[in-house]
Design an enzyme around this catalytic site. Structure first.
Site, PDB file in Angstrom:
ATOM      1  N   SER A  67      63.880  89.682  25.978  1.00  0.00           N
ATOM      2  CA  SER A  67      64.500  88.697  25.089  1.00  0.00           C
ATOM      3  C   SER A  67      65.016  89.457  23.885  1.00  0.00           C
ATOM      4  CB  SER A  67      63.470  87.656  24.646  1.00  0.00           C
ATOM      5  OG  SER A  67      63.933  86.924  23.517  1.00  0.00           O
ATOM      6  N   CYS A 118      61.509  86.798  36.247  1.00  0.00           N
ATOM      7  CA  CYS A 118      61.902  85.776  35.274  1.00  0.00           C
ATOM      8  C   CYS A 118      60.715  84.937  34.816  1.00  0.00           C
ATOM      9  CB  CYS A 118      62.964  84.855  35.869  1.00  0.00           C
ATOM     10  SG  CYS A 118      64.553  85.654  36.162  1.00  0.00           S
ATOM     11  N   THR A 154      68.550  76.394  29.194  1.00  0.00           N
ATOM     12  CA  THR A 154      67.655  76.170  30.328  1.00  0.00           C
ATOM     13  C   THR A 154      66.698  75.032  29.967  1.00  0.00           C
ATOM     14  OG1 THR A 154      65.964  77.702  29.528  1.00  0.00           O
ATOM     15  CG2 THR A 154      67.763  78.640  30.859  1.00  0.00           C
ATOM     16  N   PHE A 201      69.907  80.695  25.777  1.00  0.00           N
ATOM     17  CA  PHE A 201      70.357  80.217  27.078  1.00  0.00           C
ATOM     18  C   PHE A 201      69.917  78.781  27.299  1.00  0.00           C
ATOM     19  CE2 PHE A 201      71.737  84.392  27.775  1.00  0.00           C
ATOM     20  CZ  PHE A 201      72.627  84.351  28.844  1.00  0.00           C
ATOM     21  N   TYR A 207      55.160  86.434  21.094  1.00  0.00           N
ATOM     22  CA  TYR A 207      56.284  86.439  22.032  1.00  0.00           C
ATOM     23  C   TYR A 207      57.100  87.717  21.896  1.00  0.00           C
ATOM     24  CZ  TYR A 207      60.450  84.816  24.510  1.00  0.00           C
ATOM     25  OH  TYR A 207      61.495  84.700  25.387  1.00  0.00           O
TER      26      TYR A 207
END
Length: 251
Positions: free
Chosen positions: A144, A83, A192, A190, A157
């Site tokens: 992702s 992760c 987070t 998500f 990314y």
């Protein structure tokens, strides 16, 4: 039989911490690798005596070796969940000129090279395990949906996460003879700590793009999928989108 141990990189916050908590609740010992000593010690204290924090960076060979050694010292390393990573946004040509090559390289290093570094070292340790129910270990990587629907400003990314998705099948094919499975999860939106930088209005707007359920995912939902992957031996060599049907627009 040695106690099963899971190594979770980036396990001190967000998706990684939720996964470490879920695996610990399922009876696994957990080793968490992370860069923040403060977050790591706090997470280990929260999870209890059978959770261990190892400070380090996934891009540093010796740091990952120490984390693997710690896991092996506590039992049989049966699961690796990657992760760790970093977000990034910059246009290829912006107001200040061309995209920084250094930043591009650093994102690839953190997200793709770091993932591979952990896989190769953990798999080497898993190969020494006695098979249980026909397998020696499971690797779960995190990509992702940007790997497939990269937005404006996400060249670095998206490339890094596309690399993680792209190496899933060859990793599974390489490690299959060793009785090790490899699966990747590609999360969408998500909720987070990484998302806390967004204004509330922007978060609401993005949630409205998700077909159903029209909300941000919870880290615990990611963790539940990881646990299911560990339990279901027919899931292998696959990248699973966990996104409520979301397809990212250009911006």
């Amino acid at each position: 039989m040695s106690r099963a141990v899971a190594l979770v990189t980036g396990g001190t916050s967000g998706l990684g911490l939720a996964t470490a908590q879920r695996l610990r609740a399922d009876g696994l010992r957990v080793v968490m690798l992370g860069r923040s000593r403060e977050r790591g010690e706090e997470a280990a204290a929260r999870l209890g005596a059978e959770a261990t924090f190892v400070p380090g960076d996934v891009t540093v060979e010796r740091d990952v070796e120490r984390a693997v050694e710690t896991a092996v010292s506590q039992g049989s390393l049966r699961a690796l969940v990657n992760c760790a990573g970093r977000a990034h946004a910059a246009r290829v040509v912006g107001r200040s000129g061309p995209h920084s090559l250094k930043e591009f390289t650093e994102v690839i290093e953190a997200n793709l090279v770091g993932t591979f570094n952990a896989v190769r070292l953990a798999a080497d340790a898993m190969a020494e395990n006695e098979p249980v129910a026909g397998e020696r270990g499971v690797v779960v990587n995190t990509a992702s949906i940007a790997a497939f629907d990269g937005q404006i400003g996400q060249a670095a990314y998206a490339a890094s996460k596309a690399g993680v998705a792209g190496m899933t099948l060859p990793l599974a094919r390489d490690l299959g003879p060793l009785l090790i499975r490899v699966v990747t999860v590609a999360p969408g939106l998500f909720d987070t700590p990484a998302a806390d930088v967004l204004p509330a209005g922007k978060k609401t707007e993005l949630a409205g793009l998700v077909p159903h359920p029209r909300r941000w995912g919870q880290a615990e939902e990611f963790a539940e999928l990881v646990l299911h992957i560990l339990r279901n031996s027919m899931i292998n060599g696959e990248t699973i989108r966990l996104d409520g049907g979301l397809r990212l627009p250009a911006r």
